[in-house]
Scaffold this active site. Structure first.
Site, short mmCIF file in Angstrom:
data_model
loop_
_atom_site.label_atom_id
_atom_site.label_comp_id
_atom_site.label_asym_id
_atom_site.label_seq_id
_atom_site.Cartn_x
_atom_site.Cartn_y
_atom_site.Cartn_z
N TYR A 1 -6.27 6.33 2.86
CA TYR A 1 -5.23 5.32 2.64
C TYR A 1 -4.18 5.96 1.73
O TYR A 1 -4.41 6.15 0.54
CB TYR A 1 -5.79 4.07 1.97
CG TYR A 1 -6.77 3.28 2.80
CD1 TYR A 1 -6.88 3.45 4.17
CD2 TYR A 1 -7.58 2.31 2.19
CE1 TYR A 1 -7.78 2.70 4.91
CE2 TYR A 1 -8.47 1.55 2.93
CZ TYR A 1 -8.58 1.76 4.28
OH TYR A 1 -9.47 1.01 5.01
N PHE B 1 -9.87 -6.47 9.00
CA PHE B 1 -8.87 -7.39 9.56
C PHE B 1 -9.44 -8.81 9.67
O PHE B 1 -9.34 -9.46 10.71
CB PHE B 1 -8.37 -6.92 10.93
CG PHE B 1 -7.60 -5.64 10.90
CD1 PHE B 1 -7.02 -5.18 9.74
CD2 PHE B 1 -7.43 -4.89 12.05
CE1 PHE B 1 -6.30 -4.00 9.70
CE2 PHE B 1 -6.70 -3.71 12.04
CZ PHE B 1 -6.13 -3.25 10.86
N PRO B 2 -10.07 -9.32 8.59
CA PRO B 2 -10.65 -10.67 8.66
C PRO B 2 -9.61 -11.76 8.86
O PRO B 2 -9.95 -12.86 9.29
CB PRO B 2 -11.36 -10.82 7.31
CG PRO B 2 -10.62 -9.90 6.39
CD PRO B 2 -10.24 -8.72 7.25
N LEU B 3 -8.35 -11.44 8.56
CA LEU B 3 -7.27 -12.41 8.73
C LEU B 3 -6.31 -11.98 9.84
O LEU B 3 -5.19 -12.46 9.93
CB LEU B 3 -6.50 -12.60 7.41
CG LEU B 3 -7.35 -13.14 6.26
CD1 LEU B 3 -6.54 -13.22 4.98
CD2 LEU B 3 -7.92 -14.50 6.60
N GLY B 4 -6.77 -11.05 10.68
CA GLY B 4 -5.96 -10.62 11.82
C GLY B 4 -5.28 -9.30 11.64
O GLY B 4 -4.74 -8.74 12.58
N PRO C 1 -1.16 -11.37 11.80
CA PRO C 1 -1.98 -12.44 11.22
C PRO C 1 -2.41 -13.47 12.26
O PRO C 1 -1.70 -13.73 13.25
CB PRO C 1 -1.06 -13.06 10.18
CG PRO C 1 -0.13 -11.96 9.79
CD PRO C 1 0.10 -11.18 11.06
N LEU C 2 -3.60 -14.04 12.05
CA LEU C 2 -4.14 -15.03 12.96
C LEU C 2 -3.17 -16.20 13.16
O LEU C 2 -2.59 -16.71 12.20
CB LEU C 2 -5.46 -15.58 12.41
CG LEU C 2 -6.64 -14.62 12.36
CD1 LEU C 2 -7.80 -15.25 11.60
CD2 LEU C 2 -7.08 -14.20 13.75
#
Length: 289
Positions: A63, A213-216, A220-221
């Protein structure tokens, strides 16, 4: 301040961590490349996360590269007792910001030493081998050679625990014949549900599942159902998406990332959100659509 212990705990090998952690990817510059626009803000986010009780930080020396680990060191070293820092190896960044496989013994060994130096630690708590047979998702491919390199470094005392990222069930089974696998880190969220059965199998084996990517992620979701459920609960859609993951399976550890103190507080508040059964059922149907 939200008590994130309400979200429960789960094991990372012989360590137990709170299920709501923090992902450091967004602390690098745009496209996870180069330095952040506001380094002081990045330091402040990390310090507030730990002050709020986060004891599980996900990072990688690719990163930036070398950016997020150095910010973590600046913000948190000497590290508080109980903090688990999880990193990844198996990729390198090109000068054009591309993501490239780095699977040779020399590359993996160098990556481990880079992480040790930039985090300023004697041993890495957890190292995930990031599989790069397909950068867009898990794909079959042999992992014995690179994982054996990490297992050798583990025996040397440079790595405490090992996990896999972007992995298939077959690769996890292969990996467990070589060394203990304490976690699997794959893409998974309310709308991206390909690992449903895999998560349940890992839970039965006592292995943590860490959705990236838990929120997309970069997109974003977006869901009318998600927005409706959130409005009914007086919460944000992203808080509901995190709470759904916490309820989905007890072995899920969350690492939502942000470079904003406001978003950090919003994410951590998901630990206290109650998700009724009818809301859970409505959200489940998003992934089945």
């Amino acid at each position: 301040m939200t008590d994130i212990a309400q979200a429960g705990t789960f094991a990372l090998g012989d360590r137990t961590v709170k299920r709501l952690g923090y992902g450091a990817m967004q602390l690098a510059g745009p496209g996870v490349f180069g330095p952040p626009e506001d380094r002081a803000a990045a330091v402040a986010v990390l310090r507030e996360a730990v002050a709020a009780g986060v004891d599980h930080i996900d990072t990688s020396d690719f990163y930036g590269p070398h950016v997020t680990n150095r910010i973590i060191r600046e913000a948190l070293h000497p590290y508080p007792d109980g903090l688990v820092i999880v990193t990844k190896v198996g990729a390198r960044r090109g000068a054009d910001a591309s993501w490239n496989p780095a699977f040779s013994a020399e590359e993996l060994t160098q990556a481990v030493h880079d992480n040790l130096r930039n985090l300023d630690v004697d041993a890495l708590d957890v190292v995930n081998l990031r599989l790069m047979f397909d950068v867009h998702g898990p794909a079959e491919g042999p992992i014995e050679a690179p994982l054996t390199v990490l297992a050798d470094l583990q025996r040397q005392g440079l790595i405490r625990r090992i996990g896999l990222s972007n992995a298939t069930p077959r690769q996890v089974a292969e990996g467990r014949r070589i060394t203990d696998i304490v976690c699997v880190q794959n893409q998974y969220n309310l709308a991206h549900r390909g690992d449903d059965a895999f998560i349940d199998d890992l839970a039965a084996a006592g292995i943590a599942y860490v959705p990236f990517f838990p929120l997309g992620g970069f997109s974003p979701l977006q869901s009318g159902t998600l927005s409706e459920v959130a409005a009914g609960l007086g919460a944000t859609p992203m808080q509901v998406a995190l709470t759904w993951l916490l309820r989905r399976s007890p072995n899920i550890l969350l690492i939502p990332g942000t470079s904003s103190l406001g978003h950090l507080r919003e994410n951590l508040a998901a630990a206290a959100l109650a998700l009724p059964d009818e809301a859970m059922a409505a959200l489940d149907r998003i992934g089945a659509a």
